[in-house]
Structure formats: C-alpha cells, structure tokens
Enzyme design. Structure first.
Site, mmCIF file in Angstrom:
data_model
loop_
_atom_site.group_PDB
_atom_site.id
_atom_site.type_symbol
_atom_site.label_atom_id
_atom_site.label_comp_id
_atom_site.label_asym_id
_atom_site.label_seq_id
_atom_site.Cartn_x
_atom_site.Cartn_y
_atom_site.Cartn_z
ATOM 1 N N HIS A 70 0.785 -1.129 0.156
ATOM 2 C CA HIS A 70 0.123 -0.048 0.085
ATOM 3 C C HIS A 70 0.941 1.310 -0.123
ATOM 4 O O HIS A 70 2.011 1.340 0.524
ATOM 5 C CB HIS A 70 -0.713 -0.081 1.137
ATOM 6 C CG HIS A 70 -0.204 -0.011 2.546
ATOM 7 N ND1 HIS A 70 0.107 1.358 3.170
ATOM 8 C CD2 HIS A 70 0.381 -0.892 3.301
ATOM 9 C CE1 HIS A 70 0.621 1.024 4.284
ATOM 10 N NE2 HIS A 70 0.492 -0.141 4.390
ATOM 11 N N ASP A 72 -0.713 4.188 0.896
ATOM 12 C CA ASP A 72 -1.285 5.276 1.767
ATOM 13 C C ASP A 72 -0.765 5.191 2.979
ATOM 14 O O ASP A 72 -0.181 3.964 3.508
ATOM 15 C CB ASP A 72 -2.828 4.817 1.938
ATOM 16 C CG ASP A 72 -3.291 3.625 2.409
ATOM 17 O OD1 ASP A 72 -2.647 2.594 1.933
ATOM 18 O OD2 ASP A 72 -3.967 3.670 3.396
ATOM 19 N N ASP A 103 6.389 2.240 6.678
ATOM 20 C CA ASP A 103 5.208 1.638 6.511
ATOM 21 C C ASP A 103 4.324 2.369 5.344
ATOM 22 O O ASP A 103 3.544 3.149 5.843
ATOM 23 C CB ASP A 103 4.118 1.635 8.101
ATOM 24 C CG ASP A 103 3.126 0.995 7.748
ATOM 25 O OD1 ASP A 103 2.759 -0.051 6.643
ATOM 26 O OD2 ASP A 103 2.044 0.987 8.573
ATOM 27 N N GLU A 136 -5.210 0.830 2.758
ATOM 28 C CA GLU A 136 -4.788 -0.210 3.667
ATOM 29 C C GLU A 136 -4.832 0.337 5.254
ATOM 30 O O GLU A 136 -5.309 -0.391 6.097
ATOM 31 C CB GLU A 136 -3.258 -0.903 3.542
ATOM 32 C CG GLU A 136 -2.996 -2.055 4.327
ATOM 33 C CD GLU A 136 -2.462 -1.925 5.546
ATOM 34 O OE1 GLU A 136 -2.264 -2.684 6.483
ATOM 35 O OE2 GLU A 136 -2.168 -0.698 6.283
ATOM 36 N N GLU A 137 -4.642 1.734 5.544
ATOM 37 C CA GLU A 137 -4.568 2.185 6.744
ATOM 38 C C GLU A 137 -6.082 2.526 6.995
ATOM 39 O O GLU A 137 -6.130 3.009 8.386
ATOM 40 C CB GLU A 137 -3.621 3.341 6.710
ATOM 41 C CG GLU A 137 -2.046 3.035 6.525
ATOM 42 C CD GLU A 137 -1.679 2.306 7.420
ATOM 43 O OE1 GLU A 137 -2.233 1.864 8.592
ATOM 44 O OE2 GLU A 137 -0.335 1.948 7.373
ATOM 45 N N HIS A 353 4.245 4.538 11.893
ATOM 46 C CA HIS A 353 3.280 5.333 12.661
ATOM 47 C C HIS A 353 3.984 6.413 13.701
ATOM 48 O O HIS A 353 2.924 7.175 14.246
ATOM 49 C CB HIS A 353 2.146 4.626 13.295
ATOM 50 C CG HIS A 353 1.311 3.646 12.328
ATOM 51 N ND1 HIS A 353 0.106 3.434 12.562
ATOM 52 C CD2 HIS A 353 1.623 3.283 10.787
ATOM 53 C CE1 HIS A 353 -0.408 2.577 11.439
ATOM 54 N NE2 HIS A 353 0.546 2.593 10.640
#
EC number: 3.5.1.18
Length: 380
Positions: A70, A72, A103, A136-137, A353
């Site tokens: 991903h 995003d 990520d 995905e997030e 994150h």
C-alpha cells in the site's frame, strides 16, 4: 544496464502526501514507472479509493508471483513534534525520514524495483503481478478487496503472493509472518434510568451493568495454539459523559477489542459477547445494545514451499534465518489468503506510525536484493 534505484523511488513516494484516502500522486508515479518497465497497468479505483494492478506476462500464466502493498499512510499527527518534513524524504546518514518511510513506501519501492529489473534482465516463464492499494490504513473495504474482486471478474490470478509489510522487530531478516490473528471490536451501549446517587433504588445504573459485563470478559481467552499466541481481549474505553458526581447517568458505553487465534471465529466470539451481555441485562434490568465489527478472521499459511523460498532468500542476502510468526496486528494478507497462499516479509518496523518515522537506506537496498532473489528462485 542501469538498475532501478529503490532508495530514489522510496524518496519519490514519500514526497507524495498520500494520507488515507488521498492518492497523493503515489500510484500515478508507480503506474508511469511500471508501464515504462513493460507492465500492463490498470487503475482499479472503487469508491474514494485508488488502487493499481500491474502485470508483466500473460494473463492466466501457469505461474504468477504477486506482491501486495500500500502507498497510503496514516496522518502526520503533531507536526510540531517532527524534526524533519514528514513529506520531505530528508536523509541523515543511513536514515531517510518521512511518513510512510517504513510503513510501507520503502517496501513498495523495493518490490517494484525488483520486479522491473527482473523481467527486463531475465524474462520469466510466467507472470509477475503487483497489487498496490491506497486504502490499507483506513477501513480497507475498497482497497485490496477491490483489487481481488476485479481480478476474479477479469480472469487474473496470483499463484503465490508476498505482502511487503514491515515484519522484522529489531534486525533485518529476523521475522516473516505466515499468518495473522483475527481482529474484532465490540461496542456496548447500556441504557438505564437516571437518578440521584443518594437514592440508587430509584435509578438503574448503566455503569454498574457495564462493569459487571466487563469483569466477565477475561484478558486472555485461551492458552494459544500451535502457530498462535493466546487470544486477548482489551477494554479500550468506558464512558458516560457525566460531569456530576452525584448523578447516576442514564446511559453508558464501553468498547473492547479482541485479537484471536485459529481456535476461534469472529462469529463464535460474537455469539459469546452477545450471550454475556444478555445475561447481565437480565440480571440488572439495564438494556445493553451491542454492535460488533469483525475486521478479519485469523489465518495461517502452513510452513511449506512459499515460506521456505522466502527463508532461503532472506538467509542468502542477510545471513539471518527468519522466524515464522503470526504476531502483530492485521494486514491485507487477511484478504489475499482467500485468493492464494500468502506470506509477509519486509523491513524493520520500529518507527512505523511514529513521529519522525524513518527507514534505513541500507535495509531498502537489502530488501530489493531479497525480493529479486525470491523472483529468480521462484521462476528458476
């Protein structure tokens, strides 16, 4: 022959402000690069989500190795706490900073670069597929799920898939994920009768009903299974919004999150929660409404050819034999597992994150080398 640089591609992707559900230019960039590399690219957008499907080789090939990832990213959070521009891809020594650096824009860059160079240098007897989502997030309802739905409707298929999420806790090559626990959330809303705290017999306290219910839901639901740790239940919030210390509130709410192994199903755990809530409702006279969302079921890809292939490649490139694990949260592998065998392997994820999220440039290059070897060995 010039190689595709995964570090430069990571930087380009970080500079795309693709906070869910905004595409931010990341998939446009990848589509341009992959198309130039000989891939047939299709945008599979659904709802407000942008997705990209790229295939090199014939549709319906006997063997098709897929990568999933991903572009995003989660929001920046407190911008003032960052020491670098979160969309600047600034480099300091071996570190590249930015939201999505770990990520998982570096993972996408590594497998895209590996795939482009592989099909150019050693065209395989089969297909190489990249399924990349922009959701995905978020809720993930129109991301990888939309890609898989489109693939099914158009006769596209991966024989095996590697999800490039960060999987290593501390050192490169340390761990791959052969499965994930299931995840579900339950929201309880208790409706009682408001009253004065000095006269509880004239009221019906929803908070007492909630605490009774929560006390019957254990932190550990089982002792674990062959491939999984114990299933866990965590209380994440209890609230009634009551500013007065002498008023029994009329309504209260509580939320729990469960991460469960392969000895349970979301449906079975839902029945258990509803049953416990019904018992407390009968005992207290407080009405308890329950809403449940199952984010994904537990799954495992049993150790076999795919995990062995990845393990050999990781060991050859890093000198480390990865542990096969099912720890951590959920990923889009929970959707891919219904399509084909799937394993996850990627970078060290310690800063994902976080403020000042960053990735090791050395590890990006290592990851491309690992993915390249996996492709060579798979089609050998």
């Amino acid at each position: 022959m010039q190689q595709t640089d995964p570090v430069a591609l990571t930087a380009d992707l970080i500079r795309c402000p693709s906070v869910t559900p905004v595409e931010g230019g990341a998939l446009v960039l990848l589509e341009r690069l992959l198309s130039a590399g000989g891939f047939t690219c299709t945008r599979v957008d659904r709802g407000n989500t942008a997705n990209l499907y790229a295939r090199w080789g014939a549709r319906g090939a006997n063997r098709s190795f897929g990568f999933n990832g991903h572009t995003d990213v989660v929001p920046v959070g407190d911008l003032g706490a960052w020491t670098r521009d979160p969309f600047g891809a600034e480099v300091d020594g071996d570190w590249m900073y930015g939201r999505g650096a770990t990520d998982m824009k570096s993972g996408v860059a590594a497998f895209a670069a590996a795939a482009i160079d592989f099909v150019r240098e050693t065209p395989p007897d089969g297909a190489v597929i990249l399924a990349i989502t922009g959701d995905e997030e978020g809720d993930a309802t129109d991301g990888t799920v939309a890609l898989l739905d489109w693939m099914a409707a158009n006769g596209e298929r991966m024989t095996h898939c590697l999800v490039g999420e960060p999987t290593c806790p501390d050192t490169m090559g340390q761990m791959m994920k052969i499965g994930r626990r299931g995840s579900m959330t339950a929201w309880f809303t208790a409706q009682g009768v408001q009253g004065h705290s000095a006269y509880p017999d004239r009221a019906r306290n929803p908070m007492r009903a909630l605490t009774t219910l929560l006390s019957r839901l254990p932190d550990r639901i089982d002792a674990g299974t062959d491939h999984f740790d114990a299933s866990t239940l965590q209380i994440t919030t209890i609230d009634c919004g009551n500013p007065a210390n002498n008023v029994i509130p009329a309504k209260g709410s509580a939320t729990v999150n469960i991460r469960f192994n392969d000895s349970h199903s979301g449906a079975g755990l839902s029945d258990w929660l509803l049953s416990e809530a019904a018992k407390v409702q009968a005992e207290t006279g407080v009405t308890i409404a329950t809403r449940i969302q199952i984010s994904g079921e537990s799954f495992v890809t049993p150790p076999g050819d795919l995990s062995a292939l990845i393990s050999r490649a990781v060991q050859a490139e890093t000198g480390v034999t990865p542990e096969m694990s099912t720890t951590g949260g959920t990923s889009d592998a929970r959707f891919v597992k219904n399509h084909c065998p799937v394993v996850e392997f990627g970078l060290v994820g310690r800063t994902m994150h976080q403020v000042d999220e960053r990735v090791s440039i050395t590890q990006i290059r290592q990851l491309k080398s690992i993915y390249s070897r996996i492709l060579r060995d798979y089609f050998a």
